[in-house]
Structures are given as structure tokens and as C-alpha cells.
Design an enzyme around this catalytic site. Structure first.
Site, short mmCIF file in Angstrom:
data_model
loop_
_atom_site.label_atom_id
_atom_site.label_comp_id
_atom_site.label_asym_id
_atom_site.label_seq_id
_atom_site.Cartn_x
_atom_site.Cartn_y
_atom_site.Cartn_z
CG HIS A 358 2.82 -49.09 5.25
ND1 HIS A 358 3.14 -49.56 6.50
CD2 HIS A 358 3.69 -48.08 5.01
CE1 HIS A 358 4.16 -48.86 6.98
NE2 HIS A 358 4.50 -47.95 6.11
CG ASP A 368 7.04 -46.14 8.79
OD1 ASP A 368 6.19 -46.46 7.92
OD2 ASP A 368 8.23 -46.43 8.69
CD GLU A 405 6.40 -49.52 3.41
OE1 GLU A 405 7.09 -48.71 2.78
OE2 GLU A 405 6.65 -49.83 4.60
CD GLU A 406 7.70 -50.48 7.75
OE1 GLU A 406 8.79 -50.40 7.15
OE2 GLU A 406 7.11 -49.50 8.24
CG ASP A 433 5.01 -44.72 4.56
OD1 ASP A 433 4.98 -44.79 5.80
OD2 ASP A 433 5.52 -45.61 3.85
ZN ZN Z 1 6.06 -46.57 6.14
#
Ligand code: ZN
Length: 450
Positions: A358, A368, A405-406, A433
Site C-alpha cells: 500500500h 507503513d 489500506e489504512e 507492509d
Molecule cells: Zn501498512
């Protein structure tokens, strides 16, 4: 960062070559040490090793640094202008590396957008609690950072006494019941950890709470463990863990189009019937949680297992402390963007190895998940250089950077829903990730849905 990148790219690169050759990853890793790679003839093993050696020489720390210094210079919240900036860069890089036509896949999910998030202690004294971190010099524009909040929380304004419920698990509510304490009509103060935050909100609602304040306890990921950011990796007292509280166990992705893609004109279900959380929920830092827990919260002292890392005895409540939780959150259907690029396979073009990560993030930072998205780009760069030598993969390889994604795996879920039955031809999916503790098993997950 750079060392992690190089190590990671090599691992992923080896996995691409070997999985594309038709072996499951574990068997492939074992085979890598053998003279003849399982599933290959001796002659093909030699050719495969030559290709892999050539490939492994390509990923570069300097490239990783270049990618990261551009991408991490701005925030990349889903659907934001910063996110679109990342899309344009990823497209340009993939185009330059592998000379393919990267595709932008646009979807239209229902996104929560915070307008004003306020958490105020109203008893025993009135104190507005911070909902954003202090601005640090490494962040170029703190105004770009979204306030600390939980995606997919409903808007709402609730005022009630506070009950501390530890991690807010099933076992914690059983212990509360034994202690004769109820959260009915109260605001649950829940520390992060052990279970997904959406589960915490859901369990609190099931037990009658009218709101949830999540906080990061220093014992779990803060200064009880060592030096805090920027001097070390642990969470600073003002750090807020953002994240989704979607009911992910019902379904992931866009709340209003379960099981089918969120195209512009797709039919939408009623938000009240969706996987949006049921009660207002928001996260705060351990500095902000301190006045709620310290002295003010009355009731019996908690058992040792419930005691966190703040330097005083925790109590269950209720009593002593009350909170006014006012979450002004807008919801709107907004575009998000996945980027994919496919290298057609020579022998089995219908079979696809996916390599994805992502691209969206809550705020600044390489972890992240720019580290993952940048690794996708490095893999694209390496494959592009091999393609120039005449090499072709046996199976097709699709590189992907997912959006949203979050918020709850939005981009990858909508892609999987749109791609439908064709995903049955996926032979592997390698996901990247960010994790603080490096582990190939945690980082490389084989699945087809993202
Ligand atoms: Zn992530």
C-alpha cells in the site's frame, strides 16, 4: 532504512523469480541452497541462478534513498493531494523502469473526513486534551498532517464518566463484570494492543458504552520500553496511533459496496447497514490520557495485569473523571487510486504473480508504508533492466501500489472485487507492509486479495 531496503528487495526478488518458476515460497527458499533448484532441470537451474545473480546486483541503496526522499517529503493520506502526488511519481517511475503503461485504477469509496475532533476532560476540572502531536522539525508541514482520529468512526457528541477497560477484550469485560463494574452509558478508555481496534469499539458498544477513547500505553509501545522518537523507536508521549475502527470481520474495503467494486455508478447500501463502527471512537496519546487516569479516576485499583506504564496506580472508575467527546466527521464518496503495471509472462501469460504494497499513509514517515511501495518500484526497476537483456518471466508479474489500506484495505479489496474470477489465476501474492520487527514470515504473506 537503507539496509532494510536492500535486504528486503533481495528477498522479494528471489521470491519473484522462484515463485514465478512454480514453487511455493518455503520450498523455493530451501531449493535456493540446493545445487539443482527443485522443479528445474540442471540446465535451467543454472540459467535461473544466472538470472537471479544479475537481478540481485540491481537494487541499490542510492535508488532507495532517492525514492524515499521524494515520496516521504509529503504526507499521503488516502484521496488527498499528497496521495495524488505519490500516484504521479509511481506512474512516472514504473514507466521509466519497465517501459510499460502503468494503469491507474480509480475507485469511489465512502471516506470519513474529520472536520473537528475534540476530547475534553470535564471532571474534576476542565481540560482540553491534545488530538495532534507536537510539530517536529523533520516534518516539513505539520498543517498537512491529519488530526489524530479513527477512520470509519461515526460522528457523534457524547459526554459521560470514564471507565478504564484495559485492552477492551472479551476477557477484560468478563473481569469487569466480576468486579461489579459496567460501562453502560459510559465512555470506555481502552489501551491499544492485543486485538484489532475495531474489535475494541465493537465490544465496548456491545457492553453499552456510548463512546470510546483509545490510547497508547507507554508499557505497550512507549517510554517503558526505551528511548522514544526521535531518539529511539518507541512512541513519544504525544504520539497518537491513527487507524481504522471498521468492522473488518464483516468485510473489508468500501463500506457501501460490499462484495463488488466501488465504481462511480455502482449501487450503494445504506451507511447504517455497513461495516462503519457503531459508537464514536477516537485515539489520544499517553500524555493526553494521563490526566484521565491519574488520581482523577476513582473506583477500586486495577489488578497487576491491567496496570500500564504510567507512574501511578490505575483505577477502574467510573467516578472522578468524565469526558466530552465531540467528533465532527464528514463522510463523502471520494476517488482513490491503485497503480498497477503488468509484465506479460512468456510461457503462462494467464498465470500471475502479484507483488504489492500500500502507498497511502496516515502522516509522514517511510515506514507503513513507503518502504513497501518503494520496494515495489525497486523490483520494477530490476525487472525492467532484465527485460532489456531479453529475459522474460515464465508467468506474468503484476506490480501494484494500493490506496486506502489504512482505512480498511480499500484499494486492494476493490481491485480484487473488480478483477473477480481472473484472480483465480494468481499463483502468488507477495505483500510488503511496514513492521518494526523485521520478519520475512510476517512481511511476506501469500494471499490473493491483498
Ligand atoms: Zn501498512
Amino acid at each position: 532504512m537503507a539496509i532494510r531496503h536492500a535486504r528486503f528487495v533481495m528477498l522479494a526478488a528471489a521470491a519473484v523469480g522462484l515463485v514465478a518458476a512454480g514453487l511455493p515460497p518455503v520450498a523455493a527458499a530451501e531449493a535456493a541452497d540446493a545445487a539443482v533448484i527443485r522443479g528445474f532441470t540442471a540446465a535451467h537451474s543454472a540459467a535461473e541462478r544466472t538470472t537471479e545473480t544479475a537481478y540481485k546486483a540491481i537494487p541499490s541503496v542510492a535508488v532507495a534513498r532517492d525514492l524515499d526522499s521524494y515520496l516521504a517529503a509529503k504526507t499521503g493520506l488516502v484521496g488527498s493531494t499528497g496521495d495524488w502526488r505519490r500516484v504521479q511519481y509511481v506512474v512516472a517511475k514504473l514507466r521509466s523502469y519497465v517501459r510499460l503503461q502503468p494503469q491507474i485504477k480509480t475507485y469511489y469509496p465512502y471516506l470519513s473526513v474529520p472536520r473537528k475532533i475534540s476530547v475534553t476532560m470535564t471532571a474534576p476540572t476542565r481540560q482540553v486534551l491534545p488530538t495532534k502531536e507536537n510539530c517536529r522539525s523533520v516534518e516539513t508541514d505539520c498543517a498537512d498532517e491529519v488530526v489524530g482520529y479513527n477512520a470509519l468512526s461515526p460522528a457523534g457528541h457524547v459526554k459521560a464518566p470514564v471507565v478504564y477497560v484495559n485492552y477492551g477484550t472479551v476477557a477484560d469485560y468478563q473481569a469487569l463484570e466480576k468486579a461489579g463494574i459496567s460501562v453502560k452509558g459510559k465512555i470506555a478508555l481502552v489501551r491499544y494492543g492485543q486485538v484489532f481496534r475495531g474489535v475494541k469499539t465493537n465490544l465496548a458498544a456491545e457492553h453499552g458504552a456510548i463512546g470510546v477513547v483509545l490510547y497508547s500505553d507507554p508499557k505497550d509501545d512507549g517510554n517503558s520500553n526505551g528511548a522514544v522518537y526521535p531518539d529511539g523507536p518507541w512512541r513519544a508521549p504525544d504520539g497518537i496511533q491513527r487507524g481504522s475502527v471498521q468492522q473488518l470481520w464483516l468485510y473489508g474495503g468500501d463500506p457501501l459496496t460490499p462484495g463488488y467494486p466501488a465504481t462511480k455508478n455502482a449501487p450503494r447500501i445504506n451507511p447504517a447497514d455497513s461495516n462503519i463502527a457503531k459508537i464514536p471512537t477516537t485515539p489520544i496519546s499517553y500524555a493526553a490520557a494521563t490526566p484521565l487516569l491519574k488520581k482523577n479516576l476513582t473506583g477500586p485499583a486495577v489488578p497487576q495485569a491491567w496496570q500500564g506504564g504510567l507512574p501511578f496506580t490505575y483505577h477502574y472508575g467510573p467516578g472522578g473523571t468524565a469526558v466530552d467527546l465531540n467528533l465532527d466527521i464528514d463522510y463523502k464518496i471520494s476517488p482513490i487510486w491503485d497503480v498497477t503495471a503488468t509484465i506479460p509472462g512468456r510461457t503462462f501469460p494467464d498465470q500471475v504473480v502479484y507483488v504489492g504494497a500500500h502507498r497511502d499513509a496516515w502522516t509522514y514517515g517511510s515506514d507503513d508504508n513507503l518502504s513497501g511501495a518503494e520496494t515495489v518500484l525497486q523490483i520494477g526497476r530490476g525487472l525492467g533492466q532484465l527485460l532489456k537483456t531479453g529475459w522474460r518471466p515464465a508467468r506474468s508479474i503484476t506490480l501494484a501500489t494500493w490506496d486506502g489500506e489504512e482505512y480498511g484495505l480499500f484499494g486492494s479489496t476493490e481491485y480484487a472485487e473488480e478483477t473477480g474470477g481472473k484472480l483465480a489465476n494468481a499463483v502468488a501474492y507477495i505483500n510488503m507492509d511496514g513492521r518494526r520487527r523485521w520478519s520475512p514470515l510476517r512481511r511476506v504473506r501469500c494471499a490473493v486479495t491483498g
